[in-house]
Design a protein around this motif. Structure first.
Motif, PDB file in Angstrom:
ATOM      1  N   SER A 186       0.678  -1.135  -0.057  1.00  0.00           N
ATOM      2  CA  SER A 186      -0.148   0.073   0.041  1.00  0.00           C
ATOM      3  C   SER A 186       1.027   1.307  -0.053  1.00  0.00           C
ATOM      4  N   ALA A 246       2.540   1.876  -3.392  1.00  0.00           N
ATOM      5  CA  ALA A 246       1.839   2.446  -4.227  1.00  0.00           C
ATOM      6  C   ALA A 246       1.502   4.025  -4.165  1.00  0.00           C
ATOM      7  N   TYR A 247       1.479   4.339  -2.815  1.00  0.00           N
ATOM      8  CA  TYR A 247       1.410   5.752  -2.496  1.00  0.00           C
ATOM      9  C   TYR A 247       2.695   6.518  -3.094  1.00  0.00           C
ATOM     10  N   ARG A 278      -4.326  12.312  -5.554  1.00  0.00           N
ATOM     11  CA  ARG A 278      -4.203  10.803  -5.857  1.00  0.00           C
ATOM     12  C   ARG A 278      -3.338  10.174  -4.538  1.00  0.00           C
ATOM     13  N   ALA A 313      -4.028   7.575  -1.518  1.00  0.00           N
ATOM     14  CA  ALA A 313      -3.527   6.109  -1.593  1.00  0.00           C
ATOM     15  C   ALA A 313      -2.846   5.869  -0.365  1.00  0.00           C
ATOM     16  N   HIS A 314      -2.595   6.814   0.437  1.00  0.00           N
ATOM     17  CA  HIS A 314      -1.764   6.799   1.828  1.00  0.00           C
ATOM     18  C   HIS A 314      -2.661   6.255   2.663  1.00  0.00           C
TER      19      HIS A 314
END
Length: 421
Positions: free
Chosen positions: A367, A370-371, A389, A393-394
């Protein structure tokens, strides 16, 4: 050997100088260049640096300058320890996220994203100038957020390795608890920068006896107190998380604490004021005890060890660094930057094999990776939507209403540092 420190006017620098002086057999530096745009700080730090080397019998030359191109010309390695916006920007990073009930911290969450947006373009400009001056020079990045900054450097093709002092600090802690030399302790350290877990503590090397169960059984209370996490949590996890995991495992508790006291940035700013006063004393020829409270413990040992290994010297062959994943953690992209033990030498850092990672940690790593990908995209290309965005994502933000508000706050507090805002 010539080493250049970008951000050489930092109050951290005497810690680094002390390491160069003590460990000169490992890293024989002939010329140390401290470069910083803050001439007043640089003069104070440079003077103390010369006195530290002289006291310890080191005959290396210390040069101070605000000319970056001259500073990196002919450098064998360049250490990055800059802070774009200074402590004032850090103060903002640590406060405005609290308005949305999110952790205010300079390396993770919304504050960490703000720092990345300010920092990545500046670091990439510096790196290009290093490459023009000496394409074989190594860049050692200690500038936060280390994972994102190192990823930017590697993607741009620079000879770069990221460095953090979390692992070496835990190594020293474990060694003291075990009554052994730090060099005898090898960590099974896995994760991303500021998102790591010690899944094993081995004596004698990568394949040595794992004494982590004994450490948890005999010293679990002490470790829990150091991390400010409950002892039962450590027992259930069976690992030792980085203290940065407290932002995830006890998020709301941390937010309440941060709202109830002055920011860390305010504390550090006052500490820096006192340190600079001390540095101006011509009788001071050693790093003051107060510097230990500034942060960055054991940074000098880690930096010397890494630079020595990269430059073909006597550095340790295995070190915890930030570098490309390259399949080490199969659930992450190859170009993710991970923080793991690696074989380090003149060709760079190659991660050592890592045992299967518990989904509890792997999921959070994926995760945050991705951030970090989205954060780097925002830092390189700009734009409100890209910032939004990344915040969505965070794991410490996530909710749409928070992300919208935090995006507005981030842009409002950082316009002077963002050319596209």
């Amino acid at each position: 050997m010539k080493l250049t420190v970008v951000g050489g006017g930092s109050t951290y620098t005497p810690e680094l100088i002390d390491g160069f002086a003590r460990l000169r057999a490992t890293l024989p530096v002939d010329e140390l260049v401290l470069v910083d745009p803050a001439a007043d700080r640089l003069e104070l730090v440079g003077g103390l640096a010369r006195r530290i080397l002289a006291k310890q019998g080191h005959d290396g030359r210390v040069v101070t300058t605000s000319d970056l191109d001259a500073a990196v010309d002919g450098a064998d390695a360049v250490l990055l320890q800059l802070r774009v916006g200074g402590q004032a920007a850090r103060e903002r990073d640590e406060t405005w996220p609290l308005e949305c009930g999110c952790v205010g911290q300079e390396t993770t969450g919304a504050g960490g994203l703000a720092k990345a947006l300010r920092t990545v373009p500046v670091v990439l400009d510096i790196a290009e100038r290093v490459r023009r001056a000496n394409p074989d020079a190594w860049i050692i990045d200690f500038t936060n957020p280390v994972g994102i900054v190192t990823r930017a450097l590697l993607r741009a093709g620079h000879r770069a390795v990221g460095l953090c002092n979390v692992a070496i600090g835990l190594q020293r802690t474990f060694a003291a608890l075990l009554g052994v030399a730090p060099a005898d302790v090898h960590l099974d350290h896995v994760g991303l920068n500021h998102l790591t877990w010690e899944t094993g503590v081995r004596l004698g090397g990568p394949g040595g006896e794992d004494v982590l169960p004994r450490l948890l059984a005999e010293h679990g209370d002490a470790l829990a107190a150091r991390l400010r996490l409950p002892r039962p949590l450590l027992d259930r996890l069976g690992v030792v998380p980085s203290y940065y995991l407290r932002y995830y495992y006890a998020h709301d508790e941390v937010v309440d604490e941060l709202r109830a006291k002055p920011s860390r940035a305010a504390e550090v700013a006052e500490m820096e004021r006192r340190l600079l006063e001390m540095y101006g004393d011509p009788a001071l020829d050693e790093k003051p005890a107060l510097l230990a409270e500034r942060g960055g413990a054991y940074y000098s040992e880690a930096a010397v060890d890494l630079a020595a290994a990269l430059l073909g010297g006597a550095g340790s062959p295995y070190q915890v660094v930030n570098t490309y994943n390259r399949g080490t953690l199969p659930f992450l992209p190859d170009d993710a930057v991970i923080e793991v033990p690696a074989a380090v030498g003149a060709e760079g850092a190659s991660p050592l094999p890592v045992a299967a990672v518990d989904p509890l940690y792997a999921g959070l790593m994926a995760s945050v990776t991705a951030y970090e990908d989205l954060a780097l995209d925002a830092a390189l290309r700009g734009g409100r939507d890209r910032v939004l965005r990344a915040l969505l994502a965070h794991p410490l933000v996530g909710q749409y209403t928070y992300a919208e508000r935090l995006t507005d706050l981030l842009l409002a507090h950082n316009r002077e540092h963002l050319t596209w805002a």
